[in-house]
Design a protein around this motif. Structure first.
Motif, PDB file in Angstrom:
ATOM      1  N   GLU A  49       0.822  -1.210   0.000  1.00 49.59           N
ATOM      2  CA  GLU A  49       0.000   0.000   0.000  1.00 49.59           C
ATOM      3  C   GLU A  49       0.854   1.258   0.000  1.00 49.59           C
ATOM      4  N   ALA A  52       2.478   1.812  -3.376  1.00 48.65           N
ATOM      5  CA  ALA A  52       1.470   2.298  -4.326  1.00 48.65           C
ATOM      6  C   ALA A  52       1.208   3.790  -4.101  1.00 48.65           C
ATOM      7  N   LYS A  53       1.128   4.185  -2.812  1.00 46.72           N
ATOM      8  CA  LYS A  53       0.943   5.610  -2.500  1.00 46.72           C
ATOM      9  C   LYS A  53       2.131   6.429  -2.975  1.00 46.72           C
ATOM     10  N   GLU A  54       3.321   5.878  -2.795  1.00 50.23           N
ATOM     11  CA  GLU A  54       4.534   6.581  -3.231  1.00 50.23           C
ATOM     12  C   GLU A  54       4.504   6.808  -4.744  1.00 50.23           C
ATOM     13  N   ALA A  55       4.108   5.770  -5.488  1.00 49.70           N
ATOM     14  CA  ALA A  55       4.032   5.885  -6.952  1.00 49.70           C
ATOM     15  C   ALA A  55       2.978   6.908  -7.362  1.00 49.70           C
ATOM     16  N   ASP A  56       1.827   6.870  -6.684  1.00 50.13           N
ATOM     17  CA  ASP A  56       0.749   7.817  -6.998  1.00 50.13           C
ATOM     18  C   ASP A  56       1.182   9.252  -6.730  1.00 50.13           C
ATOM     19  N   LYS A  57       1.789   9.489  -5.579  1.00 48.11           N
ATOM     20  CA  LYS A  57       2.217  10.844  -5.220  1.00 48.11           C
ATOM     21  C   LYS A  57       3.320  11.341  -6.152  1.00 48.11           C
ATOM     22  N   THR A  58       4.232  10.445  -6.513  1.00 50.27           N
ATOM     23  CA  THR A  58       5.306  10.823  -7.433  1.00 50.27           C
ATOM     24  C   THR A  58       4.740  11.194  -8.799  1.00 50.27           C
ATOM     25  N   SER A  59       3.784  10.385  -9.260  1.00 45.41           N
ATOM     26  CA  SER A  59       3.131  10.664 -10.547  1.00 45.41           C
ATOM     27  C   SER A  59       2.372  11.984 -10.500  1.00 45.41           C
ATOM     28  N   GLU A  60       1.698  12.236  -9.384  1.00 42.78           N
ATOM     29  CA  GLU A  60       0.926  13.475  -9.232  1.00 42.78           C
ATOM     30  C   GLU A  60       1.852  14.686  -9.251  1.00 42.78           C
ATOM     31  N   LYS A  63       2.990  15.339 -12.822  1.00 39.39           N
ATOM     32  CA  LYS A  63       1.930  15.981 -13.611  1.00 39.39           C
ATOM     33  C   LYS A  63       1.790  17.461 -13.255  1.00 39.39           C
TER      34      LYS A  63
END
Length: 258
Positions: A49, A52-60, A63
């Motif tokens: 989890e 996954a949060k790390e990947a989401d925040k990095t992607s955000e 962007k």
């Protein structure tokens, strides 16, 4: 220690004691295995989890950074265009002011020159009228001067023609200059209105972009704080969950303690 315990008992008591020690060891191993399984399940879930949060925040963040870069570049371009438009408007205003001044001077000059020309033409016409009436009378005294009078009249008629043509040309030039001035002034007004609207819209767009950029930077800072917290938590998870190989000395010490 196990051997020492075994020597401390004998016979049936020794066999029962061995069974008890073995049973205790099995139970402890089962408890340790269960604890390890629970820890592994916890670690797997939390790591999955958190990663996954790390990947989401990095992607955000990526962007938001892309959006910020695009908006900043667009705003800078718009500001340059506004500056160029304002320079063009200033040059246009200067040009129009010079045109107004020149047109006013030309109009004033025309008024003066045409008045002088009309006055001169009026005088020539009056002189011709007087001379023609004078020589038209039947008077013997005029006969001797009739030839000279005819020459004067002819000369005045040439002057009259020149004055008439000159006045017509002067009027034509004035009308042409006024028409050209009005047409150019109209074009300048259209250009001024167009460029002024461009300045208005581009300035508004640039201001809106700057505001959106500031908001995006604030959002990115917030996401970065969240990412930092996730990374800190991941670091602690790895310290807690990553398996470390047990050294020989550690295994030996553990066996001896048992």
């Amino acid at each position: 220690q196990l051997a020492m315990r075994l020597r401390a008992v004998s016979g049936d008591d020794q066999f029962a004691k061995v069974k008890g020690l073995i049973q205790d060891m099995i139970e402890r191993l089962e408890q340790e295995a269960e604890a390890d399984a629970k820890k592994k399940a916890y670690c797997d879930t939390e790591l999955s989890e958190s990663e996954a949060k790390e990947a989401d925040k990095t992607s955000e963040i990526e962007k938001l950074t892309t959006q910020i870069d695009k908006m900043s570049a667009r705003s800078a371009t718009l500001k340059e265009e506004v500056a160029e438009l304002q320079q063009a408007l200033a040059a246009l205003a200067k040009s129009q002011a010079e045109m107004d001044k020149i047109r006013a001077e030309e109009k004033e000059q025309y008024a003066t020159n045409s008045a002088d020309m009309e006055q001169g033409l009026k005088g020539v016409k009056l002189a011709l009228k007087v001379l023609r009436e004078y020589y038209a009378k039947e008077d013997k005294a005029h006969d001797d001067a009739e030839g000279a009078g005819a020459g004067i009249i002819a000369l005045l008629e040439v002057v009259e023609s020149d004055f008439t043509k000159g006045l017509a040309q002067m009027t034509s030039d004035e009308e042409a200059a006024q028409t050209e001035y009005e047409e150019q002034t109209k074009e300048n007004e259209i250009e001024k209105a167009t460029k002024s609207q461009d300045v208005k819209y581009k300035t508004k767009e640039s201001t809106d972009l700057d505001k959106a950029t500031a908001e995006a930077k604030s959002d990115r800072s917030g996401v970065q704080e969240e990412l930092d917290a996730v990374n800190e938590y991941l670091k602690k998870l790895h310290e807690q969950c990553d398996e470390k190989a047990e050294t020989f000395e550690e295994r030996k010490a553990r066996y001896e303690s048992e």
